[in-house]
Design a protein around this motif. Structure first.
Motif, PDB file in Angstrom:
ATOM      1  N   VAL A  79       0.897  -1.148  -0.008  1.00 27.21           N
ATOM      2  CA  VAL A  79      -0.072   0.018   0.180  1.00 27.21           C
ATOM      3  C   VAL A  79       0.879   1.189  -0.005  1.00 27.21           C
ATOM      4  CG1 VAL A  79      -1.735   1.330   1.303  1.00 27.21           C
ATOM      5  CG2 VAL A  79      -1.615  -1.236   1.272  1.00 27.21           C
ATOM      6  N   ILE A  80       0.808   1.948  -0.984  1.00 27.27           N
ATOM      7  CA  ILE A  80       1.699   3.157  -1.334  1.00 27.27           C
ATOM      8  C   ILE A  80       1.148   4.667  -1.108  1.00 27.27           C
ATOM      9  CG2 ILE A  80       3.253   4.201  -3.083  1.00 27.27           C
ATOM     10  CD1 ILE A  80       3.647   1.248  -4.098  1.00 27.27           C
ATOM     11  N   ASP A  81       1.906   5.276  -0.437  1.00 27.58           N
ATOM     12  CA  ASP A  81       1.474   6.606  -0.218  1.00 27.58           C
ATOM     13  C   ASP A  81       1.742   7.397  -1.391  1.00 27.58           C
ATOM     14  OD1 ASP A  81       1.427   9.541   0.325  1.00 27.58           O
ATOM     15  OD2 ASP A  81       1.900   9.052   2.475  1.00 27.58           O
ATOM     16  N   THR A  82       0.708   7.815  -2.021  1.00 33.49           N
ATOM     17  CA  THR A  82       0.982   8.457  -3.397  1.00 33.49           C
ATOM     18  C   THR A  82       1.902   9.840  -3.334  1.00 33.49           C
ATOM     19  OG1 THR A  82      -1.139   9.851  -3.606  1.00 33.49           O
ATOM     20  CG2 THR A  82      -0.977   7.547  -4.326  1.00 33.49           C
ATOM     21  N   ALA A  83       1.858  10.545  -2.127  1.00 32.88           N
ATOM     22  CA  ALA A  83       2.362  11.659  -2.055  1.00 32.88           C
ATOM     23  C   ALA A  83       4.087  11.301  -1.913  1.00 32.88           C
ATOM     24  CB  ALA A  83       2.137  12.409  -0.843  1.00 32.88           C
ATOM     25  N   THR A  84       4.526  10.126  -1.198  1.00 32.03           N
ATOM     26  CA  THR A  84       5.945   9.965  -0.934  1.00 32.03           C
ATOM     27  C   THR A  84       6.432   8.853  -1.716  1.00 32.03           C
ATOM     28  OG1 THR A  84       5.546   8.576   0.719  1.00 32.03           O
ATOM     29  CG2 THR A  84       5.619  10.731   1.412  1.00 32.03           C
ATOM     30  N   GLY A  85       5.667   7.853  -2.372  1.00 30.19           N
ATOM     31  CA  GLY A  85       6.053   6.693  -3.031  1.00 30.19           C
ATOM     32  C   GLY A  85       6.522   5.580  -2.039  1.00 30.19           C
ATOM     33  N   LYS A  86       6.145   5.687  -0.631  1.00 26.96           N
ATOM     34  CA  LYS A  86       6.905   4.892   0.394  1.00 26.96           C
ATOM     35  C   LYS A  86       5.555   4.057   0.746  1.00 26.96           C
ATOM     36  CE  LYS A  86      10.294   8.093   2.133  1.00 26.96           C
ATOM     37  NZ  LYS A  86      10.587   8.625   3.672  1.00 26.96           N
ATOM     38  N   VAL A  87       6.057   2.848   1.238  1.00 26.08           N
ATOM     39  CA  VAL A  87       5.084   1.558   1.584  1.00 26.08           C
ATOM     40  C   VAL A  87       4.624   1.894   3.043  1.00 26.08           C
ATOM     41  CG1 VAL A  87       4.754  -0.953   2.023  1.00 26.08           C
ATOM     42  CG2 VAL A  87       6.215  -0.017   0.282  1.00 26.08           C
ATOM     43  N   VAL A  88       3.456   2.170   3.344  1.00 28.25           N
ATOM     44  CA  VAL A  88       2.651   2.491   4.508  1.00 28.25           C
ATOM     45  C   VAL A  88       1.989   1.330   5.038  1.00 28.25           C
ATOM     46  CG1 VAL A  88       2.807   4.912   3.955  1.00 28.25           C
ATOM     47  CG2 VAL A  88       0.678   3.492   3.407  1.00 28.25           C
TER      48      VAL A  88
END
Length: 289
Positions: free
Chosen positions: A216-225
């Protein structure tokens, strides 16, 4: 659980429909309006595609790294605990440093498999409090980057925020679902298992069997949350494939058609030099054997 795929015909039909609509299915009536309310947060700051995701024999997953991971460290793959080839883990069961030769199909940005990655061990797995499996590979991040031009997805070290725009990226189905974090669940109960502080999606992340383990990826950071793991399919109460929410006062809520994920920000606190799991580290809250 978003069950591991074993040739379910119904799941295949649903996946074809999801692919046809890029995963943006109509919202169930029980969650109507929540996506509209989250719309102001929906603008993506980074491009989220399939690069760094993987397909398993029965689930989805991702090539991951933590903020402290070095390019020379053996790479890691993240999926669900319920995606193990040996079957579901019992409540309270934790596996650490188990030999494994499991393989994973590494995807590029367009969703094409460009390599087969192989594990040397199952570094950590549990279905207690969370639902994760982490495999250590026989290649380093630098070797994978050099050979295929693909970088690992970074796991965020902070708790996600309600309303955050996210994408759930399934390497198994090569489908991307877009929605927002609707909220957090004190306890999510499904059959014999209980998970803590789970992520609840808004309704357009209508994930299906085979999407288990998707990042599940935060679209603002590209990181997996978080990591996708389950959903209430039939409106059942706290049964297999029909998880229920339990708040701090013990009140049970059932949301038919709504799907969930388990947060990942706490995993990195249990990983030390060389991408090795050390459950005795200060701040490590993962369940122990």
């Amino acid at each position: 659980m978003k069950r591991p795929l074993r040739g379910f015909f119904a799941a295949a039909l649903a996946a074809l429909a999801a692919i046809a609509t890029l995963g943006l299915s109509a919202a169930p009536a029980s969650a109507a309006g929540r996506d509209a309310a989250a719309a102001p947060n929906a603008a993506a700051a980074v491009t989220v595609d399939f690069a760094g995701t993987v397909s398993l024999s029965n689930c989805s997953g991702s090539l991951i790294r933590f903020p402290g991971s070095a390019s020379t460290d053996p790479a890691l793959v993240l999926s669900n605990g319920h995606c193990l080839t040996s079957g579901f883990l019992d409540p309270g069961e934790v596996l650490v440093d188990q030999a494994s030769t499991r393989t994973f199909g590494l995807l590029n940005a367009s969703g094409r498999s460009v390599a087969t990655l192989r594990a040397t061990k199952l570094a950590y797995a549990t279905m207690t409090d969370t639902d994760i499996s982490v495999y250590q590979l026989n290649r380093t991040y630098a070797q994978i980057q050099s050979s295929y031009g693909i970088s690992a997805l970074e796991v965020s070290g902070t708790h996600p925020v309600q309303g955050t725009a996210i994408k759930v990226v399934s390497g198994y189905w090569k489908t991307i679902y877009s929605c927002s974090i609707d909220g957090f669940v004190h306890l999510l109960k499904e059959g014999d298992w209980t998970w803590k502080d789970s992520v609840r999606y808004t309704s357009s992340c209508n994930t299906i069997g085979g999407t288990s383990g998707s990042p599940v990826i935060d679209t603002a950071t590209g990181k997996v949350v978080a990591i996708n793991n389950t959903g209430n399919e039939d409106g059942g109460r706290c049964t297999l494939n029909n998880p229920c929410e339990v708040d701090a006062n013990g009140t049970v809520t059932v949301r038919r058609g709504i799907n969930y994920a388990e947060q990942t920000y706490g995993i990195g606190a249990c990983v030390t030099t060389g991408n090795r799991f050390d459950l005795t580290l200060p701040g490590c809250t993962l369940p122990k054997p």
